[in-house]
Design a protein around this motif. Sequence first.
Motif, short mmCIF file in Angstrom:
data_model
loop_
_atom_site.label_atom_id
_atom_site.label_comp_id
_atom_site.label_asym_id
_atom_site.label_seq_id
_atom_site.Cartn_x
_atom_site.Cartn_y
_atom_site.Cartn_z
N GLU A 47 -24.90 11.40 28.71
CA GLU A 47 -25.82 12.19 29.52
C GLU A 47 -25.33 12.15 30.96
O GLU A 47 -25.00 11.08 31.48
N LEU A 104 -15.76 17.90 32.35
CA LEU A 104 -15.54 18.63 31.09
C LEU A 104 -14.10 18.47 30.63
O LEU A 104 -13.84 18.28 29.44
N PRO A 112 -20.15 14.03 22.42
CA PRO A 112 -21.09 15.07 22.86
C PRO A 112 -21.61 14.81 24.27
O PRO A 112 -21.73 13.67 24.72
N LEU A 113 -21.93 15.91 24.95
CA LEU A 113 -22.45 15.87 26.31
C LEU A 113 -23.88 16.42 26.35
O LEU A 113 -24.15 17.49 25.79
N VAL A 115 -26.37 17.52 29.28
CA VAL A 115 -26.24 17.84 30.70
C VAL A 115 -27.60 18.20 31.28
O VAL A 115 -28.23 19.18 30.86
N LEU A 139 -19.14 25.96 31.70
CA LEU A 139 -19.21 25.75 30.25
C LEU A 139 -18.66 26.93 29.44
O LEU A 139 -18.53 26.83 28.22
N TYR A 142 -16.02 26.19 26.83
CA TYR A 142 -15.95 24.78 26.47
C TYR A 142 -16.23 24.64 24.97
O TYR A 142 -17.24 25.13 24.46
N VAL A 146 -22.19 20.21 23.16
CA VAL A 146 -22.86 20.11 24.46
C VAL A 146 -24.24 20.72 24.35
O VAL A 146 -24.48 21.63 23.55
#
Length: 258
Positions: A47, A104, A112-113, A115, A139, A142, A146
């Motif tokens: 996160e 990124l 996993p991100l 955001v 993004l 990307y 995410v």
Amino acid sequence: MTGLPVLPDALLRLPVAHRAYHDIASGRPENSRAAIRAAIAAGYGIEIDLQLTADGAAMVFHDYDLGRLTGQAGPLRRRSAAEASAIPLLNGDGETIPRFEEILDLVAGRVPLLVELKDQDGAMGPDVGSLEAATARALSGYAGPVAVMSFNPHSMAELARLAPELPRGLTTCSYDPADWPLTVETCERLRAIPDFERVGAGFISHQAGDLSRPRVRALHSDGVPVLCWTIRSPEAEAEARKLADNITFEGYAAAIPA
């Protein structure tokens, strides 16, 4: 929920390191490259927080003011991206505030991100757009897992317009007026999570101590993934997992399910 972007499965399976896997004693400030690398090495989800610069860039930084994390005075919003990128983080061995694009590139889909866009209106109102646009640009293309979220529903409504393919959610809580610089009326409204359907949210990340709230339970019963924040011990994690699908944690090494 039909047709909405789905929260990546990895954000339900892997514990999510709050502000990345930070540890000041080990030279890893929150939201730093070192904390990102440590989370990747441990196999955690990550996160991170985004704030906006004066020239419209998204920086990975939690606070509005620079003081706590850098020792410098004033809001990050008053600095250009070039200036912000040169500001060292305290206890970071010379490491500076990272741009979102740089993080990124560093993560590159390996974990996993999650955001979080910080509220730029100041009162959870509709004066948003620049940070959302910077986020959507960064993004675009990307390929890794995410999702984006914000306490401000207007932020997610704008991202739904700019990047409808991105999984999006709401960061939610009990909104105790004693803890928030908001009107009592605003707290009462947001506490009920009334904008979930309007913004096309696909999940919530809710305050761990408030997971039993009827609205949260109702969303969960309807199949909405419920993440929670912020867990600081294995004991607290065990309790939270009774009501939440996944945790955001800090201050200890969360176990990764087999």
